[in-house]
Write a protein that holds these residues in place. Sequence first.
Motif, PDB file in Angstrom:
ATOM      1  N   LYS A  97       0.836  -1.212   0.000  1.00 22.20           N
ATOM      2  CA  LYS A  97       0.000   0.000   0.000  1.00 22.20           C
ATOM      3  C   LYS A  97       0.864   1.252   0.000  1.00 22.20           C
ATOM      4  O   LYS A  97       0.579   2.223  -0.713  1.00 22.20           O
ATOM      5  CB  LYS A  97      -0.938  -0.012   1.208  1.00 22.20           C
ATOM      6  N   TYR A  98       1.909   1.247   0.823  1.00 25.80           N
ATOM      7  CA  TYR A  98       2.805   2.400   0.831  1.00 25.80           C
ATOM      8  C   TYR A  98       3.415   2.617  -0.548  1.00 25.80           C
ATOM      9  O   TYR A  98       3.561   3.750  -1.014  1.00 25.80           O
ATOM     10  CB  TYR A  98       3.906   2.227   1.881  1.00 25.80           C
ATOM     11  N   HIS A  99       3.786   1.509  -1.191  1.00 23.98           N
ATOM     12  CA  HIS A  99       4.346   1.623  -2.532  1.00 23.98           C
ATOM     13  C   HIS A  99       3.323   2.222  -3.493  1.00 23.98           C
ATOM     14  O   HIS A  99       3.641   3.120  -4.289  1.00 23.98           O
ATOM     15  CB  HIS A  99       4.808   0.243  -3.028  1.00 23.98           C
ATOM     16  N   HIS A 100       2.104   1.740  -3.432  1.00 22.80           N
ATOM     17  CA  HIS A 100       1.052   2.213  -4.348  1.00 22.80           C
ATOM     18  C   HIS A 100       0.838   3.717  -4.228  1.00 22.80           C
ATOM     19  O   HIS A 100       0.730   4.425  -5.243  1.00 22.80           O
ATOM     20  CB  HIS A 100      -0.259   1.470  -4.054  1.00 22.80           C
ATOM     21  N   SER A 125      10.498   1.130   8.068  1.00 16.00           N
ATOM     22  CA  SER A 125       9.981  -0.154   7.597  1.00 16.00           C
ATOM     23  C   SER A 125       9.482  -0.028   6.156  1.00 16.00           C
ATOM     24  O   SER A 125      10.279   0.155   5.252  1.00 16.00           O
ATOM     25  CB  SER A 125       8.891  -0.657   8.557  1.00 16.00           C
ATOM     26  N   ALA A 126       8.189  -0.083   5.914  1.00 12.80           N
ATOM     27  CA  ALA A 126       7.667   0.072   4.555  1.00 12.80           C
ATOM     28  C   ALA A 126       8.150   1.369   3.923  1.00 12.80           C
ATOM     29  O   ALA A 126       8.493   1.414   2.737  1.00 12.80           O
ATOM     30  CB  ALA A 126       6.142   0.034   4.572  1.00 12.80           C
ATOM     31  N   GLY A 127       8.183   2.423   4.729  1.00 12.21           N
ATOM     32  CA  GLY A 127       8.639   3.716   4.231  1.00 12.21           C
ATOM     33  C   GLY A 127      10.082   3.703   3.787  1.00 12.21           C
ATOM     34  O   GLY A 127      10.486   4.473   2.900  1.00 12.21           O
ATOM     35  N   ALA A 128      10.901   2.841   4.400  1.00 17.60           N
ATOM     36  CA  ALA A 128      12.299   2.689   3.986  1.00 17.60           C
ATOM     37  C   ALA A 128      12.406   1.833   2.731  1.00 17.60           C
ATOM     38  O   ALA A 128      13.189   2.121   1.828  1.00 17.60           O
ATOM     39  CB  ALA A 128      13.117   2.071   5.119  1.00 17.60           C
ATOM     40  N   LEU A 129      11.598   0.785   2.653  1.00 15.80           N
ATOM     41  CA  LEU A 129      11.691  -0.167   1.541  1.00 15.80           C
ATOM     42  C   LEU A 129      11.343   0.457   0.195  1.00 15.80           C
ATOM     43  O   LEU A 129      11.878   0.052  -0.834  1.00 15.80           O
ATOM     44  CB  LEU A 129      10.776  -1.368   1.794  1.00 15.80           C
ATOM     45  N   ILE A 130      10.447   1.429   0.179  1.00 18.34           N
ATOM     46  CA  ILE A 130       9.994   1.979  -1.096  1.00 18.34           C
ATOM     47  C   ILE A 130      10.946   3.017  -1.681  1.00 18.34           C
ATOM     48  O   ILE A 130      10.799   3.402  -2.841  1.00 18.34           O
ATOM     49  CB  ILE A 130       8.586   2.595  -0.981  1.00 18.34           C
ATOM     50  N   LEU A 131      11.955   3.457  -0.925  1.00 22.36           N
ATOM     51  CA  LEU A 131      12.776   4.578  -1.382  1.00 22.36           C
ATOM     52  C   LEU A 131      13.875   4.214  -2.382  1.00 22.36           C
ATOM     53  O   LEU A 131      14.209   5.036  -3.236  1.00 22.36           O
ATOM     54  CB  LEU A 131      13.377   5.310  -0.178  1.00 22.36           C
ATOM     55  N   GLU A 133      15.847   2.278  -5.675  1.00 25.82           N
ATOM     56  CA  GLU A 133      15.449   2.011  -7.054  1.00 25.82           C
ATOM     57  C   GLU A 133      14.632   0.723  -7.148  1.00 25.82           C
ATOM     58  O   GLU A 133      13.632   0.652  -7.867  1.00 25.82           O
ATOM     59  CB  GLU A 133      16.720   1.899  -7.895  1.00 25.82           C
ATOM     60  N   ILE A 134      15.071  -0.310  -6.416  1.00 30.87           N
ATOM     61  CA  ILE A 134      14.331  -1.572  -6.359  1.00 30.87           C
ATOM     62  C   ILE A 134      13.759  -1.722  -4.958  1.00 30.87           C
ATOM     63  O   ILE A 134      14.482  -1.674  -3.972  1.00 30.87           O
ATOM     64  CB  ILE A 134      15.240  -2.781  -6.676  1.00 30.87           C
ATOM     65  N   CYS A 135      12.459  -1.902  -4.886  1.00 30.58           N
ATOM     66  CA  CYS A 135      11.775  -2.149  -3.618  1.00 30.58           C
ATOM     67  C   CYS A 135      11.646  -3.662  -3.451  1.00 30.58           C
ATOM     68  O   CYS A 135      10.912  -4.318  -4.188  1.00 30.58           O
ATOM     69  CB  CYS A 135      10.403  -1.480  -3.630  1.00 30.58           C
ATOM     70  N   LEU A 136      12.394  -4.196  -2.491  1.00 31.08           N
ATOM     71  CA  LEU A 136      12.352  -5.630  -2.191  1.00 31.08           C
ATOM     72  C   LEU A 136      11.368  -5.864  -1.051  1.00 31.08           C
ATOM     73  O   LEU A 136      11.526  -5.300   0.032  1.00 31.08           O
ATOM     74  CB  LEU A 136      13.746  -6.116  -1.796  1.00 31.08           C
ATOM     75  N   ILE A 137      10.353  -6.684  -1.297  1.00 31.55           N
ATOM     76  CA  ILE A 137       9.370  -7.013  -0.263  1.00 31.55           C
ATOM     77  C   ILE A 137       9.549  -8.483   0.112  1.00 31.55           C
ATOM     78  O   ILE A 137       9.347  -9.375  -0.707  1.00 31.55           O
ATOM     79  CB  ILE A 137       7.932  -6.742  -0.739  1.00 31.55           C
ATOM     80  N   SER A 138       9.951  -8.709   1.341  1.00 34.18           N
ATOM     81  CA  SER A 138      10.237 -10.053   1.838  1.00 34.18           C
ATOM     82  C   SER A 138       8.980 -10.934   1.808  1.00 34.18           C
ATOM     83  O   SER A 138       7.854 -10.435   1.952  1.00 34.18           O
ATOM     84  CB  SER A 138      10.765  -9.957   3.271  1.00 34.18           C
ATOM     85  N   LEU A 148       8.658 -10.256  -3.507  1.00 32.06           N
ATOM     86  CA  LEU A 148       8.137  -9.328  -4.498  1.00 32.06           C
ATOM     87  C   LEU A 148       9.179  -8.250  -4.794  1.00 32.06           C
ATOM     88  O   LEU A 148       9.900  -7.806  -3.896  1.00 32.06           O
ATOM     89  CB  LEU A 148       6.847  -8.664  -3.998  1.00 32.06           C
ATOM     90  N   PHE A 149       9.239  -7.848  -6.050  1.00 29.39           N
ATOM     91  CA  PHE A 149      10.094  -6.740  -6.462  1.00 29.39           C
ATOM     92  C   PHE A 149       9.218  -5.689  -7.123  1.00 29.39           C
ATOM     93  O   PHE A 149       8.418  -6.005  -7.993  1.00 29.39           O
ATOM     94  CB  PHE A 149      11.160  -7.205  -7.456  1.00 29.39           C
ATOM     95  N   LYS A 150       9.389  -4.446  -6.709  1.00 29.46           N
ATOM     96  CA  LYS A 150       8.664  -3.348  -7.329  1.00 29.46           C
ATOM     97  C   LYS A 150       9.636  -2.208  -7.630  1.00 29.46           C
ATOM     98  O   LYS A 150      10.694  -2.107  -7.006  1.00 29.46           O
ATOM     99  CB  LYS A 150       7.541  -2.850  -6.413  1.00 29.46           C
ATOM    100  N   GLN A 151       9.268  -1.400  -8.582  1.00 28.31           N
ATOM    101  CA  GLN A 151      10.090  -0.237  -8.890  1.00 28.31           C
ATOM    102  C   GLN A 151       9.871   0.806  -7.795  1.00 28.31           C
ATOM    103  O   GLN A 151       8.757   1.274  -7.574  1.00 28.31           O
ATOM    104  CB  GLN A 151       9.725   0.347 -10.255  1.00 28.31           C
ATOM    105  N   GLY A 152      10.942   1.126  -7.083  1.00 34.53           N
ATOM    106  CA  GLY A 152      10.832   2.070  -5.983  1.00 34.53           C
ATOM    107  C   GLY A 152      10.953   3.512  -6.446  1.00 34.53           C
ATOM    108  O   GLY A 152      10.957   3.808  -7.643  1.00 34.53           O
ATOM    109  N   VAL A 153      11.076   4.413  -5.472  1.00 31.40           N
ATOM    110  CA  VAL A 153      11.180   5.842  -5.783  1.00 31.40           C
ATOM    111  C   VAL A 153      12.478   6.125  -6.540  1.00 31.40           C
ATOM    112  O   VAL A 153      12.524   6.974  -7.430  1.00 31.40           O
ATOM    113  CB  VAL A 153      11.103   6.683  -4.488  1.00 31.40           C
ATOM    114  N   GLY A 154      13.554   5.420  -6.175  1.00 32.00           N
ATOM    115  CA  GLY A 154      14.800   5.573  -6.916  1.00 32.00           C
ATOM    116  C   GLY A 154      15.807   6.504  -6.277  1.00 32.00           C
ATOM    117  O   GLY A 154      16.710   7.007  -6.947  1.00 32.00           O
ATOM    118  N   LEU A 155      15.695   6.739  -4.957  1.00 31.12           N
ATOM    119  CA  LEU A 155      16.633   7.636  -4.284  1.00 31.12           C
ATOM    120  C   LEU A 155      17.966   6.968  -3.988  1.00 31.12           C
ATOM    121  O   LEU A 155      18.950   7.646  -3.705  1.00 31.12           O
ATOM    122  CB  LEU A 155      16.012   8.175  -2.984  1.00 31.12           C
TER     123      LEU A 155
END
Length: 232
Positions: A97-100, A125-131, A133-138, A148-155
């Motif tokens: 949800k944070y990623h979305h 936590s979630a706020g750290a994971l989304i920042l 380039e690659i958001c790794l979700i355990s 899960l892998f998602k495209q993160g913010v990219g910082l």
Amino acid sequence: MRDRYLYLLGGHSFQTETNRQFVEQAGGSNARIVLCIMNRPGWEEYVPLFQQMWTESGAQDMQVIVPDEDGILDMEQAEQVLSQATGIFIGGGNTEKYHHYYATGRFKDLLINCYENGVPIAGNSAGALILPEICLISPLDNEQSVMLFKQGVGLLSNVLISVHYTEWSDQSNLLEGMRTKKVKRGIGIDEQACAVFINGQLAYALGESVHEVIFEDFDPDQYAIVKGQSHK
């Protein structure tokens, strides 16, 4: 050009020294902090806790960005608030949800713009994971119990982040994510710890342990070097 600060917290939002340094970088008594969280039962009760903690560190001005009860995020309000922000803190909870809400579309662009202009950004936590380039979700962090892998913010680039690292015994998942994405560097952050990045580089750790994991080779039989990052 201002140095760019990221504070990645591993699971506990209310780390005193981390938040003190975050507020200091955001301007101290002149800080305008924006808290980005999810609309879930009891969320209103957390806001005064953040406000009290940041007030004790000198900050007087805090705004909240949160989706409404229908799951709609007011982007006009978000853009207005972020344009005045001198510090941004993204909370923890459901990582998908944070990623979305906070790592896609217009909001992602706003975060990147703030960061590039020197606004310190903290994520728990979630706020750290989304920042990165690659958001790794355990697998321990989603209902499907799969990685899960998602495209993160990219910082951050060329690094994967794991939170609740020791508490969840998440090393094997971080290593598997690194192998899958061919990323040679991982950072595992314990719940009472914070990894501080300055200009995209891990500078130091606060609180308990931050673990740096480096692949010598992508051969699955090769062991990764794991070490705890020294505190400051």
